[in-house]
Design a protein around this motif. Structure first.
Motif, PDB file in Angstrom:
ATOM      1  N   THR A  40      98.559  20.358  21.202  1.00 33.79           N
ATOM      2  CA  THR A  40      98.181  19.631  19.990  1.00 33.79           C
ATOM      3  C   THR A  40      98.121  20.626  18.841  1.00 33.79           C
ATOM      4  O   THR A  40      97.470  21.668  18.950  1.00 33.79           O
ATOM      5  N   PHE A  41      98.788  20.335  17.755  1.00 36.23           N
ATOM      6  CA  PHE A  41      98.814  21.238  16.606  1.00 36.23           C
ATOM      7  C   PHE A  41      97.495  21.196  15.845  1.00 36.23           C
ATOM      8  O   PHE A  41      96.810  20.162  15.810  1.00 36.23           O
ATOM      9  N   VAL A  42      97.178  22.329  15.210  1.00 40.80           N
ATOM     10  CA  VAL A  42      95.937  22.416  14.424  1.00 40.80           C
ATOM     11  C   VAL A  42      95.963  21.420  13.278  1.00 40.80           C
ATOM     12  O   VAL A  42      94.977  20.717  13.016  1.00 40.80           O
ATOM     13  N   PHE A  43      97.087  21.350  12.567  1.00 38.15           N
ATOM     14  CA  PHE A  43      97.152  20.447  11.408  1.00 38.15           C
ATOM     15  C   PHE A  43      97.013  18.993  11.836  1.00 38.15           C
ATOM     16  O   PHE A  43      96.417  18.177  11.124  1.00 38.15           O
ATOM     17  N   ALA A  44      97.553  18.662  13.023  1.00 37.04           N
ATOM     18  CA  ALA A  44      97.434  17.291  13.510  1.00 37.04           C
ATOM     19  C   ALA A  44      95.989  16.967  13.877  1.00 37.04           C
ATOM     20  O   ALA A  44      95.477  15.879  13.572  1.00 37.04           O
ATOM     21  N   ALA A  45      95.312  17.931  14.533  1.00 35.02           N
ATOM     22  CA  ALA A  45      93.903  17.725  14.871  1.00 35.02           C
ATOM     23  C   ALA A  45      93.051  17.595  13.611  1.00 35.02           C
ATOM     24  O   ALA A  45      92.161  16.731  13.538  1.00 35.02           O
ATOM     25  N   LEU A  46      93.331  18.444  12.610  1.00 41.13           N
ATOM     26  CA  LEU A  46      92.590  18.339  11.347  1.00 41.13           C
ATOM     27  C   LEU A  46      92.872  17.010  10.653  1.00 41.13           C
ATOM     28  O   LEU A  46      91.967  16.384  10.083  1.00 41.13           O
ATOM     29  N   GLY A  47      94.137  16.593  10.676  1.00 39.25           N
ATOM     30  CA  GLY A  47      94.488  15.327  10.046  1.00 39.25           C
ATOM     31  C   GLY A  47      93.800  14.140  10.700  1.00 39.25           C
ATOM     32  O   GLY A  47      93.340  13.212  10.027  1.00 39.25           O
ATOM     33  N   ILE A  48      93.726  14.160  12.034  1.00 40.19           N
ATOM     34  CA  ILE A  48      93.041  13.073  12.742  1.00 40.19           C
ATOM     35  C   ILE A  48      91.552  13.091  12.430  1.00 40.19           C
ATOM     36  O   ILE A  48      90.942  12.043  12.164  1.00 40.19           O
ATOM     37  N   THR A  49      90.949  14.288  12.433  1.00 34.08           N
ATOM     38  CA  THR A  49      89.514  14.400  12.134  1.00 34.08           C
ATOM     39  C   THR A  49      89.200  13.936  10.723  1.00 34.08           C
ATOM     40  O   THR A  49      88.282  13.129  10.497  1.00 34.08           O
ATOM     41  N   ALA A  50      89.973  14.448   9.759  1.00 35.95           N
ATOM     42  CA  ALA A  50      89.741  14.071   8.366  1.00 35.95           C
ATOM     43  C   ALA A  50      89.993  12.588   8.151  1.00 35.95           C
ATOM     44  O   ALA A  50      89.250  11.913   7.408  1.00 35.95           O
ATOM     45  N   GLY A  51      91.045  12.066   8.793  1.00 34.32           N
ATOM     46  CA  GLY A  51      91.350  10.646   8.634  1.00 34.32           C
ATOM     47  C   GLY A  51      90.263   9.753   9.193  1.00 34.32           C
ATOM     48  O   GLY A  51      89.869   8.759   8.558  1.00 34.32           O
ATOM     49  N   VAL A  52      89.756  10.090  10.375  1.00 36.08           N
ATOM     50  CA  VAL A  52      88.701   9.267  10.986  1.00 36.08           C
ATOM     51  C   VAL A  52      87.426   9.314  10.143  1.00 36.08           C
ATOM     52  O   VAL A  52      86.800   8.275   9.884  1.00 36.08           O
ATOM     53  N   LEU A  53      87.026  10.508   9.730  1.00 30.07           N
ATOM     54  CA  LEU A  53      85.811  10.630   8.914  1.00 30.07           C
ATOM     55  C   LEU A  53      85.950   9.891   7.588  1.00 30.07           C
ATOM     56  O   LEU A  53      85.002   9.243   7.118  1.00 30.07           O
ATOM     57  N   THR A  54      87.118   9.992   6.985  1.00 24.65           N
ATOM     58  CA  THR A  54      87.341   9.290   5.715  1.00 24.65           C
ATOM     59  C   THR A  54      87.296   7.783   5.915  1.00 24.65           C
ATOM     60  O   THR A  54      86.691   7.048   5.115  1.00 24.65           O
ATOM     61  N   MET A  55      87.929   7.302   6.986  1.00 20.39           N
ATOM     62  CA  MET A  55      87.957   5.860   7.239  1.00 20.39           C
ATOM     63  C   MET A  55      86.575   5.306   7.566  1.00 20.39           C
ATOM     64  O   MET A  55      86.278   4.134   7.281  1.00 20.39           O
ATOM     65  N   ILE A  56      85.708   6.124   8.157  1.00 22.32           N
ATOM     66  CA  ILE A  56      84.370   5.662   8.512  1.00 22.32           C
ATOM     67  C   ILE A  56      83.435   5.676   7.307  1.00 22.32           C
ATOM     68  O   ILE A  56      82.669   4.729   7.080  1.00 22.32           O
ATOM     69  N   THR A  57      83.510   6.741   6.510  1.00 24.17           N
ATOM     70  CA  THR A  57      82.508   6.943   5.455  1.00 24.17           C
ATOM     71  C   THR A  57      82.896   6.361   4.095  1.00 24.17           C
ATOM     72  O   THR A  57      82.032   5.848   3.380  1.00 24.17           O
ATOM     73  N   VAL A  58      84.162   6.446   3.732  1.00 18.60           N
ATOM     74  CA  VAL A  58      84.556   6.014   2.383  1.00 18.60           C
ATOM     75  C   VAL A  58      84.353   4.514   2.157  1.00 18.60           C
ATOM     76  O   VAL A  58      83.847   4.117   1.105  1.00 18.60           O
ATOM     77  N   PRO A  59      84.718   3.627   3.105  1.00 15.41           N
ATOM     78  CA  PRO A  59      84.411   2.207   2.875  1.00 15.41           C
ATOM     79  C   PRO A  59      82.922   1.957   2.689  1.00 15.41           C
ATOM     80  O   PRO A  59      82.527   1.101   1.880  1.00 15.41           O
ATOM     81  N   THR A  60      82.083   2.694   3.415  1.00 18.39           N
ATOM     82  CA  THR A  60      80.635   2.556   3.231  1.00 18.39           C
ATOM     83  C   THR A  60      80.220   3.010   1.840  1.00 18.39           C
ATOM     84  O   THR A  60      79.369   2.382   1.194  1.00 18.39           O
ATOM     85  N   MET A  61      80.837   4.092   1.357  1.00 16.89           N
ATOM     86  CA  MET A  61      80.527   4.569   0.017  1.00 16.89           C
ATOM     87  C   MET A  61      80.983   3.586  -1.052  1.00 16.89           C
ATOM     88  O   MET A  61      80.337   3.445  -2.093  1.00 16.89           O
ATOM     89  N   ILE A  62      82.099   2.911  -0.816  1.00 12.98           N
ATOM     90  CA  ILE A  62      82.572   1.904  -1.777  1.00 12.98           C
ATOM     91  C   ILE A  62      81.619   0.721  -1.817  1.00 12.98           C
ATOM     92  O   ILE A  62      81.312   0.175  -2.883  1.00 12.98           O
ATOM     93  N   ALA A  63      81.139   0.301  -0.650  1.00 11.38           N
ATOM     94  CA  ALA A  63      80.266  -0.873  -0.580  1.00 11.38           C
ATOM     95  C   ALA A  63      78.853  -0.581  -1.056  1.00 11.38           C
ATOM     96  O   ALA A  63      78.201  -1.451  -1.637  1.00 11.38           O
ATOM     97  N   LEU A  64      78.373   0.632  -0.795  1.00 12.61           N
ATOM     98  CA  LEU A  64      76.994   0.982  -1.127  1.00 12.61           C
ATOM     99  C   LEU A  64      76.965   2.013  -2.243  1.00 12.61           C
ATOM    100  O   LEU A  64      77.938   2.714  -2.490  1.00 12.61           O
ATOM    101  N   GLU A  65      75.830   2.082  -2.926  1.00 11.89           N
ATOM    102  CA  GLU A  65      75.620   3.073  -3.970  1.00 11.89           C
ATOM    103  C   GLU A  65      74.791   4.217  -3.400  1.00 11.89           C
ATOM    104  O   GLU A  65      73.661   4.007  -2.948  1.00 11.89           O
TER     105      GLU A  65
END
Length: 215
Positions: A40-65
Protein backbone atom coordinates in the motif's frame (compact mmCIF):
# COMPACT_ATOMS: atom_id res chain seq x y z
CA UNK A 1 -26.45 35.00 4.43
CA UNK A 2 -23.34 36.90 5.54
CA UNK A 3 -20.40 36.87 3.07
CA UNK A 4 -18.12 34.97 5.45
CA UNK A 5 -20.80 32.35 6.14
CA UNK A 6 -21.36 31.95 2.40
CA UNK A 7 -17.64 31.57 1.76
CA UNK A 8 -17.50 28.99 4.54
CA UNK A 9 -20.27 26.89 3.03
CA UNK A 10 -18.73 27.01 -0.46
CA UNK A 11 -15.25 26.09 0.85
CA UNK A 12 -16.45 23.19 2.99
CA UNK A 13 -18.78 21.84 0.30
CA UNK A 14 -16.04 22.00 -2.35
CA UNK A 15 -13.52 20.30 -0.05
CA UNK A 16 -16.06 17.58 0.69
CA UNK A 17 -16.67 16.85 -3.01
CA UNK A 18 -12.93 16.75 -3.75
CA UNK A 19 -12.40 14.47 -0.77
CA UNK A 20 -14.96 11.95 -2.00
CA UNK A 21 -13.26 11.83 -5.40
CA UNK A 22 -9.76 11.54 -3.93
CA UNK A 23 -10.90 8.82 -1.53
CA UNK A 24 -12.30 6.75 -4.38
CA UNK A 25 -9.10 7.16 -6.41
CA UNK A 26 -6.89 6.27 -3.44
CA UNK A 27 -8.97 3.16 -2.79
CA UNK A 28 -8.65 2.14 -6.45
CA UNK A 29 -4.86 2.58 -6.44
CA UNK A 30 -4.62 0.63 -3.19
CA UNK A 31 -6.64 -2.19 -4.67
CA UNK A 32 -4.35 -2.32 -7.73
CA UNK A 33 -1.10 -2.17 -5.76
CA UNK A 34 -2.28 -4.75 -3.24
CA UNK A 35 -3.25 -7.23 -5.93
CA UNK A 36 -0.10 -6.66 -8.01
CA UNK A 37 2.60 -6.36 -5.34
CA UNK A 38 0.92 -6.77 -1.98
CA UNK A 39 1.80 -3.23 -0.85
CA UNK A 40 0.00 0.00 0.00
CA UNK A 41 1.48 3.35 -1.01
CA UNK A 42 1.97 6.13 1.54
CA UNK A 43 0.07 8.66 -0.57
CA UNK A 44 -2.84 6.25 -0.97
CA UNK A 45 -2.99 5.61 2.79
CA UNK A 46 -2.85 9.36 3.46
CA UNK A 47 -5.53 9.99 0.85
CA UNK A 48 -7.84 7.40 2.40
CA UNK A 49 -7.24 8.77 5.91
CA UNK A 50 -7.75 12.38 4.89
CA UNK A 51 -10.79 11.49 2.80
CA UNK A 52 -12.49 9.54 5.59
CA UNK A 53 -11.82 12.23 8.20
CA UNK A 54 -13.05 14.95 5.86
CA UNK A 55 -16.20 13.01 4.98
CA UNK A 56 -16.99 12.41 8.66
CA UNK A 57 -16.27 15.87 10.07
CA UNK A 58 -16.99 18.40 7.33
CA UNK A 59 -20.72 17.58 6.91
CA UNK A 60 -21.06 17.96 10.69
CA UNK A 61 -19.30 21.32 10.50
CA UNK A 62 -21.65 22.44 7.71
CA UNK A 63 -24.73 21.42 9.70
CA UNK A 64 -23.55 22.74 13.07
CA UNK A 65 -21.93 25.98 14.19
CA UNK A 66 -18.62 25.48 15.96
CA UNK A 67 -16.23 28.04 17.36
CA UNK A 68 -13.68 29.84 15.20
CA UNK A 69 -10.82 28.43 17.28
CA UNK A 70 -11.90 24.81 16.82
CA UNK A 71 -12.71 25.28 13.14
CA UNK A 72 -9.36 26.81 12.21
CA UNK A 73 -7.44 24.19 14.19
CA UNK A 74 -9.21 21.21 12.66
CA UNK A 75 -9.19 22.50 9.08
CA UNK A 76 -5.49 23.29 9.36
CA UNK A 77 -4.88 19.68 10.46
CA UNK A 78 -6.90 18.36 7.50
CA UNK A 79 -5.02 20.64 5.11
CA UNK A 80 -1.71 19.16 6.32
CA UNK A 81 -2.99 15.65 5.59
CA UNK A 82 -4.04 16.67 2.10
CA UNK A 83 -0.73 18.40 1.49
CA UNK A 84 1.12 15.24 2.45
CA UNK A 85 -1.11 13.25 0.09
CA UNK A 86 -0.37 15.57 -2.79
CA UNK A 87 3.39 15.65 -2.17
CA UNK A 88 3.77 11.87 -1.93
CA UNK A 89 1.64 11.31 -5.03
CA UNK A 90 3.68 13.91 -6.94
CA UNK A 91 6.89 12.11 -5.97
CA UNK A 92 5.53 8.86 -7.42
CA UNK A 93 4.60 10.63 -10.65
CA UNK A 94 7.86 12.54 -11.10
CA UNK A 95 10.11 9.67 -10.02
CA UNK A 96 8.42 7.01 -12.11
CA UNK A 97 8.19 4.60 -9.19
CA UNK A 98 6.25 1.33 -9.40
CA UNK A 99 3.88 2.36 -12.20
CA UNK A 100 6.56 3.88 -14.48
CA UNK A 101 4.54 7.08 -14.45
CA UNK A 102 7.53 9.06 -15.77
CA UNK A 103 6.96 7.22 -19.08
CA UNK A 104 3.25 7.91 -19.14
CA UNK A 105 2.02 7.83 -22.72
CA UNK A 106 5.01 5.86 -24.00
CA UNK A 107 3.43 2.49 -24.54
CA UNK A 108 2.46 1.61 -20.96
CA UNK A 109 -0.06 -1.17 -20.53
CA UNK A 110 -3.60 -0.34 -19.55
CA UNK A 111 -3.08 -1.16 -15.86
CA UNK A 112 -0.02 1.04 -15.45
CA UNK A 113 -1.50 3.87 -17.53
CA UNK A 114 -4.75 3.79 -15.58
CA UNK A 115 -2.91 3.73 -12.26
CA UNK A 116 -0.73 6.67 -13.30
CA UNK A 117 -3.78 8.71 -14.21
CA UNK A 118 -5.29 7.89 -10.82
CA UNK A 119 -2.10 8.92 -9.02
CA UNK A 120 -2.01 12.19 -10.95
CA UNK A 121 -5.61 12.91 -10.00
CA UNK A 122 -4.91 12.13 -6.33
CA UNK A 123 -2.00 14.58 -6.37
CA UNK A 124 -4.17 17.26 -7.95
CA UNK A 125 -7.06 16.86 -5.52
CA UNK A 126 -4.65 16.66 -2.59
CA UNK A 127 -3.09 20.00 -3.47
CA UNK A 128 -6.46 21.57 -4.25
CA UNK A 129 -7.90 20.58 -0.88
CA UNK A 130 -4.75 21.83 0.84
CA UNK A 131 -5.00 25.23 -0.85
CA UNK A 132 -8.72 25.57 -0.18
CA UNK A 133 -8.60 24.59 3.49
CA UNK A 134 -5.39 26.38 4.46
CA UNK A 135 -6.43 29.53 2.59
CA UNK A 136 -9.78 29.60 4.37
CA UNK A 137 -8.14 28.93 7.75
CA UNK A 138 -5.63 31.75 7.25
CA UNK A 139 -8.47 34.09 6.27
CA UNK A 140 -10.36 33.24 9.49
CA UNK A 141 -7.25 33.74 11.62
CA UNK A 142 -6.50 37.15 10.09
CA UNK A 143 -10.12 38.32 10.43
CA UNK A 144 -10.28 37.09 14.02
CA UNK A 145 -7.08 38.88 14.98
CA UNK A 146 -8.36 42.10 13.41
CA UNK A 147 -11.65 41.79 15.32
CA UNK A 148 -9.75 41.09 18.55
CA UNK A 149 -7.60 44.18 17.98
CA UNK A 150 -10.83 46.19 17.78
CA UNK A 151 -11.71 45.06 21.31
CA UNK A 152 -14.48 42.75 20.12
CA UNK A 153 -15.01 40.21 22.92
CA UNK A 154 -15.06 36.44 22.48
CA UNK A 155 -14.38 36.45 18.74
CA UNK A 156 -12.44 33.17 19.00
CA UNK A 157 -15.23 31.56 21.01
CA UNK A 158 -17.94 32.62 18.53
CA UNK A 159 -19.16 30.69 15.54
CA UNK A 160 -18.22 31.95 12.09
CA UNK A 161 -21.79 33.10 11.49
CA UNK A 162 -21.90 35.10 14.75
CA UNK A 163 -18.31 36.34 14.95
CA UNK A 164 -18.04 40.17 14.89
CA UNK A 165 -15.59 40.27 11.98
CA UNK A 166 -16.95 43.47 10.44
CA UNK A 167 -17.97 45.23 13.66
CA UNK A 168 -16.36 48.63 14.30
CA UNK A 169 -13.87 49.18 17.08
CA UNK A 170 -15.46 49.04 20.52
CA UNK A 171 -15.77 52.43 22.29
CA UNK A 172 -16.77 50.96 25.61
CA UNK A 173 -14.65 52.77 28.23
CA UNK A 174 -14.98 52.78 31.99
CA UNK A 175 -16.68 55.87 33.48
CA UNK A 176 -15.43 57.16 36.86
CA UNK A 177 -17.80 56.56 39.73
CA UNK A 178 -17.18 60.01 41.14
CA UNK A 179 -17.15 63.34 39.39
CA UNK A 180 -17.41 66.68 41.14
CA UNK A 181 -18.33 69.81 39.26
CA UNK A 182 -16.44 72.91 40.28
CA UNK A 183 -14.05 73.05 43.21
CA UNK A 184 -14.61 71.34 46.53
CA UNK A 185 -18.03 70.05 45.54
CA UNK A 186 -19.76 73.47 45.75
CA UNK A 187 -21.37 75.61 43.11
CA UNK A 188 -19.04 78.53 42.66
CA UNK A 189 -20.06 82.10 42.04
CA UNK A 190 -17.95 84.74 40.41
CA UNK A 191 -15.80 85.22 43.54
CA UNK A 192 -15.68 81.63 44.66
CA UNK A 193 -18.41 81.90 47.32
CA UNK A 194 -21.68 80.05 47.55
CA UNK A 195 -24.50 81.24 45.32
CA UNK A 196 -27.29 82.95 47.23
CA UNK A 197 -25.57 82.10 50.50
CA UNK A 198 -26.52 78.46 50.15
CA UNK A 199 -23.93 75.70 50.26
CA UNK A 200 -23.95 73.32 47.37
CA UNK A 201 -25.75 70.07 48.00
CA UNK A 202 -25.10 68.37 44.69
CA UNK A 203 -22.42 66.34 43.08
CA UNK A 204 -22.12 62.96 41.38
CA UNK A 205 -19.84 61.31 43.88
CA UNK A 206 -22.57 59.43 45.68
CA UNK A 207 -22.70 61.66 48.81
CA UNK A 208 -24.04 65.11 49.75
CA UNK A 209 -22.06 67.82 51.42
CA UNK A 210 -23.87 69.70 54.14
CA UNK A 211 -23.13 72.91 55.92
CA UNK A 212 -24.68 75.73 57.86
CA UNK A 213 -27.63 77.51 56.32
CA UNK A 214 -27.27 81.30 56.13
CA UNK A 215 -30.50 83.29 56.49
Amino acid sequence: MAPVALIRRVVLSTALVFSVIALGLAAAVTSTSTKAWGITFVFAALGITAGVLTMITVPTMIALEITVRVETSWLTFLSILWFGTGVHAAVVISGGFWFDCADLGNGLDDIDAGACHEVSAIAAFGFLNWLILIGYSIMLIIMSRIAASRKQPNVWASSVADAPFSAPASTNESVPMSYTSGTGGTAQGGTGGPIGGQPAAYNTSGYVQTGAVHV
